[in-house]
Structure formats: C-alpha cells, structure tokens
Design a protein around this motif. Structure first.
Motif, PDB file in Angstrom:
ATOM      1  N   VAL A  91      -9.330 -10.079   4.373  1.00 40.04           N
ATOM      2  CA  VAL A  91      -9.145  -8.677   4.732  1.00 40.04           C
ATOM      3  C   VAL A  91      -7.891  -8.516   5.579  1.00 40.04           C
ATOM      4  O   VAL A  91      -7.391  -9.463   6.171  1.00 40.04           O
ATOM      5  CB  VAL A  91     -10.362  -8.113   5.511  1.00 40.04           C
ATOM      6  CG1 VAL A  91     -11.612  -8.173   4.663  1.00 40.04           C
ATOM      7  CG2 VAL A  91     -10.563  -8.839   6.823  1.00 40.04           C
ATOM      8  N   CYS A  92      -7.414  -7.296   5.616  1.00 39.95           N
ATOM      9  CA  CYS A  92      -6.279  -6.921   6.449  1.00 39.95           C
ATOM     10  C   CYS A  92      -6.735  -5.742   7.287  1.00 39.95           C
ATOM     11  O   CYS A  92      -7.519  -4.920   6.823  1.00 39.95           O
ATOM     12  CB  CYS A  92      -5.104  -6.531   5.558  1.00 39.95           C
ATOM     13  SG  CYS A  92      -3.613  -6.074   6.450  1.00 39.95           S
ATOM     14  N   CYS A 134      -1.120  -3.106   5.318  1.00 41.75           N
ATOM     15  CA  CYS A 134      -2.176  -3.600   4.441  1.00 41.75           C
ATOM     16  C   CYS A 134      -2.036  -3.032   3.031  1.00 41.75           C
ATOM     17  O   CYS A 134      -2.312  -3.726   2.054  1.00 41.75           O
ATOM     18  CB  CYS A 134      -3.547  -3.276   5.030  1.00 41.75           C
ATOM     19  SG  CYS A 134      -3.851  -4.138   6.590  1.00 41.75           S
ATOM     20  N   GLN A 135      -1.594  -1.793   2.916  1.00 34.59           N
ATOM     21  CA  GLN A 135      -1.335  -1.219   1.588  1.00 34.59           C
ATOM     22  C   GLN A 135      -0.256  -2.008   0.872  1.00 34.59           C
ATOM     23  O   GLN A 135      -0.360  -2.284  -0.315  1.00 34.59           O
ATOM     24  CB  GLN A 135      -0.898   0.244   1.705  1.00 34.59           C
ATOM     25  CG  GLN A 135      -2.023   1.198   1.954  1.00 34.59           C
ATOM     26  CD  GLN A 135      -1.526   2.619   2.195  1.00 34.59           C
ATOM     27  OE1 GLN A 135      -0.378   2.840   2.577  1.00 34.59           O
ATOM     28  NE2 GLN A 135      -2.398   3.583   1.977  1.00 34.59           N
ATOM     29  N   ARG A 136       0.766  -2.395   1.594  1.00 38.12           N
ATOM     30  CA  ARG A 136       1.861  -3.150   0.991  1.00 38.12           C
ATOM     31  C   ARG A 136       1.421  -4.544   0.573  1.00 38.12           C
ATOM     32  O   ARG A 136       2.059  -5.162  -0.268  1.00 38.12           O
ATOM     33  CB  ARG A 136       3.050  -3.218   1.937  1.00 38.12           C
ATOM     34  CG  ARG A 136       3.717  -1.863   2.077  1.00 38.12           C
ATOM     35  CD  ARG A 136       4.858  -1.898   3.054  1.00 38.12           C
ATOM     36  NE  ARG A 136       5.349  -0.553   3.257  1.00 38.12           N
ATOM     37  CZ  ARG A 136       6.546  -0.128   2.863  1.00 38.12           C
ATOM     38  NH1 ARG A 136       7.355  -0.937   2.239  1.00 38.12           N
ATOM     39  NH2 ARG A 136       6.919   1.108   3.089  1.00 38.12           N
ATOM     40  N   LEU A 137       0.330  -5.055   1.167  1.00 40.77           N
ATOM     41  CA  LEU A 137      -0.204  -6.354   0.776  1.00 40.77           C
ATOM     42  C   LEU A 137      -1.228  -6.236  -0.347  1.00 40.77           C
ATOM     43  O   LEU A 137      -1.781  -7.230  -0.786  1.00 40.77           O
ATOM     44  CB  LEU A 137      -0.844  -7.048   1.982  1.00 40.77           C
ATOM     45  CG  LEU A 137       0.125  -7.523   3.045  1.00 40.77           C
ATOM     46  CD1 LEU A 137      -0.635  -8.012   4.266  1.00 40.77           C
ATOM     47  CD2 LEU A 137       1.031  -8.611   2.509  1.00 40.77           C
ATOM     48  N   GLY A 138      -1.505  -5.018  -0.773  1.00 37.65           N
ATOM     49  CA  GLY A 138      -2.412  -4.831  -1.899  1.00 37.65           C
ATOM     50  C   GLY A 138      -3.808  -4.397  -1.542  1.00 37.65           C
ATOM     51  O   GLY A 138      -4.695  -4.387  -2.393  1.00 37.65           O
ATOM     52  N   GLY A 145     -13.092   2.304   3.924  1.00 39.16           N
ATOM     53  CA  GLY A 145     -13.167   1.689   5.242  1.00 39.16           C
ATOM     54  C   GLY A 145     -12.253   2.373   6.238  1.00 39.16           C
ATOM     55  O   GLY A 145     -11.457   3.241   5.899  1.00 39.16           O
ATOM     56  N   ASP A 146     -12.371   1.938   7.507  1.00 36.69           N
ATOM     57  CA  ASP A 146     -11.587   2.596   8.540  1.00 36.69           C
ATOM     58  C   ASP A 146     -10.601   1.678   9.243  1.00 36.69           C
ATOM     59  O   ASP A 146      -9.514   2.103   9.589  1.00 36.69           O
ATOM     60  CB  ASP A 146     -12.515   3.258   9.553  1.00 36.69           C
ATOM     61  CG  ASP A 146     -13.513   2.292  10.160  1.00 36.69           C
ATOM     62  OD1 ASP A 146     -13.584   1.138   9.704  1.00 36.69           O
ATOM     63  OD2 ASP A 146     -14.212   2.688  11.093  1.00 36.69           O
ATOM     64  N   GLN A 147     -10.948   0.399   9.489  1.00 41.20           N
ATOM     65  CA  GLN A 147     -10.027  -0.488  10.174  1.00 41.20           C
ATOM     66  C   GLN A 147      -9.865  -1.852   9.507  1.00 41.20           C
ATOM     67  O   GLN A 147      -9.050  -2.644   9.927  1.00 41.20           O
ATOM     68  CB  GLN A 147     -10.459  -0.697  11.625  1.00 41.20           C
ATOM     69  CG  GLN A 147     -10.207   0.522  12.491  1.00 41.20           C
ATOM     70  CD  GLN A 147     -10.555   0.263  13.937  1.00 41.20           C
ATOM     71  OE1 GLN A 147     -11.709   0.082  14.277  1.00 41.20           O
ATOM     72  NE2 GLN A 147      -9.541   0.255  14.786  1.00 41.20           N
ATOM     73  N   ARG A 148     -10.629  -2.134   8.456  1.00 42.39           N
ATOM     74  CA  ARG A 148     -10.550  -3.386   7.711  1.00 42.39           C
ATOM     75  C   ARG A 148     -10.551  -3.080   6.222  1.00 42.39           C
ATOM     76  O   ARG A 148     -11.386  -2.321   5.745  1.00 42.39           O
ATOM     77  CB  ARG A 148     -11.738  -4.296   8.021  1.00 42.39           C
ATOM     78  CG  ARG A 148     -11.786  -4.825   9.424  1.00 42.39           C
ATOM     79  CD  ARG A 148     -10.870  -6.031   9.551  1.00 42.39           C
ATOM     80  NE  ARG A 148     -11.147  -6.780  10.745  1.00 42.39           N
ATOM     81  CZ  ARG A 148     -10.696  -6.458  11.948  1.00 42.39           C
ATOM     82  NH1 ARG A 148      -9.991  -5.379  12.117  1.00 42.39           N
ATOM     83  NH2 ARG A 148     -10.966  -7.203  12.981  1.00 42.39           N
ATOM     84  N   TRP A 149      -9.613  -3.673   5.492  1.00 37.49           N
ATOM     85  CA  TRP A 149      -9.503  -3.411   4.062  1.00 37.49           C
ATOM     86  C   TRP A 149      -9.398  -4.739   3.311  1.00 37.49           C
ATOM     87  O   TRP A 149      -8.624  -5.615   3.699  1.00 37.49           O
ATOM     88  CB  TRP A 149      -8.288  -2.540   3.787  1.00 37.49           C
ATOM     89  CG  TRP A 149      -8.321  -1.281   4.601  1.00 37.49           C
ATOM     90  CD1 TRP A 149      -9.078  -0.176   4.358  1.00 37.49           C
ATOM     91  CD2 TRP A 149      -7.614  -1.011   5.806  1.00 37.49           C
ATOM     92  NE1 TRP A 149      -8.868   0.768   5.334  1.00 37.49           N
ATOM     93  CE2 TRP A 149      -7.972   0.286   6.238  1.00 37.49           C
ATOM     94  CE3 TRP A 149      -6.700  -1.733   6.569  1.00 37.49           C
ATOM     95  CZ2 TRP A 149      -7.448   0.858   7.390  1.00 37.49           C
ATOM     96  CZ3 TRP A 149      -6.186  -1.157   7.718  1.00 37.49           C
ATOM     97  CH2 TRP A 149      -6.557   0.133   8.114  1.00 37.49           C
ATOM     98  N   THR A 150     -10.125  -4.870   2.245  1.00 34.28           N
ATOM     99  CA  THR A 150     -10.148  -6.110   1.472  1.00 34.28           C
ATOM    100  C   THR A 150      -8.855  -6.269   0.678  1.00 34.28           C
ATOM    101  O   THR A 150      -8.417  -5.351   0.008  1.00 34.28           O
ATOM    102  CB  THR A 150     -11.340  -6.126   0.509  1.00 34.28           C
ATOM    103  OG1 THR A 150     -12.542  -5.975   1.284  1.00 34.28           O
ATOM    104  CG2 THR A 150     -11.398  -7.407  -0.282  1.00 34.28           C
ATOM    105  N   ILE A 151      -8.286  -7.463   0.765  1.00 33.99           N
ATOM    106  CA  ILE A 151      -7.116  -7.804  -0.033  1.00 33.99           C
ATOM    107  C   ILE A 151      -7.561  -8.643  -1.227  1.00 33.99           C
ATOM    108  O   ILE A 151      -7.235  -8.353  -2.359  1.00 33.99           O
ATOM    109  CB  ILE A 151      -6.075  -8.600   0.785  1.00 33.99           C
ATOM    110  CG1 ILE A 151      -5.578  -7.780   1.965  1.00 33.99           C
ATOM    111  CG2 ILE A 151      -4.914  -9.011  -0.096  1.00 33.99           C
ATOM    112  CD1 ILE A 151      -4.651  -8.539   2.864  1.00 33.99           C
ATOM    113  N   VAL A 152      -8.289  -9.732  -0.944  1.00 33.71           N
ATOM    114  CA  VAL A 152      -8.713 -10.664  -1.982  1.00 33.71           C
ATOM    115  C   VAL A 152     -10.199 -10.920  -1.811  1.00 33.71           C
ATOM    116  O   VAL A 152     -10.663 -11.202  -0.722  1.00 33.71           O
ATOM    117  CB  VAL A 152      -7.961 -12.007  -1.864  1.00 33.71           C
ATOM    118  CG1 VAL A 152      -8.437 -12.980  -2.915  1.00 33.71           C
ATOM    119  CG2 VAL A 152      -6.470 -11.787  -1.974  1.00 33.71           C
TER     120      VAL A 152
END
Length: 147
Positions: A113-114, A129-133, A139-146
């Motif tokens: 996560v980012c 985090c958007q730029r990392l995919g 969500g509000d403060q944590r977003w899954t990348i992989v």
C-alpha cells in the motif's frame, strides 16, 4: 558604414523570459519524476520482500516474523528508511510526507500500500500514490498498489 553585430536588449529579454517560462513549467514535472523514481526503489524492495516471504512460507509452512529469517538483504537507501514492524514493512520517505508499506499475513489479502499517517500531508501522498498506480478513490489514507 557601421554594421551592428549582436542582439538588442529587447531580444535578450524575450529569450530570458521564454527560458523562465519553460523552466517554470518543466521543474515541477522533473521533481515528480525524481520522486517517482525514488518511490519505485522502495516499491521494488517491498516486492522483493513479499516474494521472499512467499518462498519462506513454501519452505516452512509459516511466514517469517522479521527480516533476518528471509533470504534477502534489505538495501541501504539514502531516501527511504525501511522499518520491520513484526509482520509489516514500512518504507518511510526521509523528505516527503508519504510511505509505502507491505503487510504480510497468513490470509490472501496481503498487499503493498501507499499512503500517509498525517492528514496534513494527504494531498501530496494521494498524488504520489496515484503516480505509483494506486486507486486513490477507495479509502482515505492508504491505497493498494499491488495485491
């Protein structure tokens, strides 16, 4: 007859103005590119740790509880501090307010996560985090990348 060689003051000022405008547009994009490459370094390390955990699980029937049990060395980084927190790893950036983290579990919802721990830094973290995919619409403060 006198022949002029060179540029007038107006021509020089126009050139300086054009260079200033171009650099004002290009510099923020350059900073984002540099930051994204630094974050990609952390993401690669966390993916390696995730893969090492899976190898450890296949060999031992359980996940490792710290770095030392894994067959991988966490590299030194001048941009990120890698923190081993039991069953999670967080890569905290030293200068920008965001983190990339991996939490391994015995369930199938392991993910990288980012995000950020600070609501004051949420906009910067969201953009990074958007730029990392990451899908920052969930969500509000944590977003899954992989996953």
């Amino acid at each position: 007859m006198y022949q002029k060689n060179g540029f007038t003051l107006i021509e020089l000022l126009v050139v300086v103005l054009i260079i200033g405008i171009l650099s004002a547009v290009a510099l923020p994009q350059y900073e984002w590119a540099v930051e994204k490459s630094r974050a990609a370094e952390a993401l690669a390390v966390l993916k390696t740790l995730r893969d090492a955990q899976e190898v450890y699980y296949m060999a031992n029937g359980a996940y490792a509880s710290d770095f030392t049990a894994l067959d991988v060395e966490v590299p030194e980084s001048k941009y990120f501090n890698y923190v081993d927190g039991g069953i999670s790893v967080a890569a905290y950036h030293k200068t920008k307010p965001y983190l990339i983290a991996y939490r391994w579990q015995t369930e199938e919802n392991d993910s990288i996560v980012c995000g950020t721990d600070s609501s004051a830094d949420i906009d910067w973290a969201k953009q990074m985090c958007q730029r990392l995919g990451a899908d920052t619409s969930i969500g509000d403060q944590r977003w899954t990348i992989v996953k």
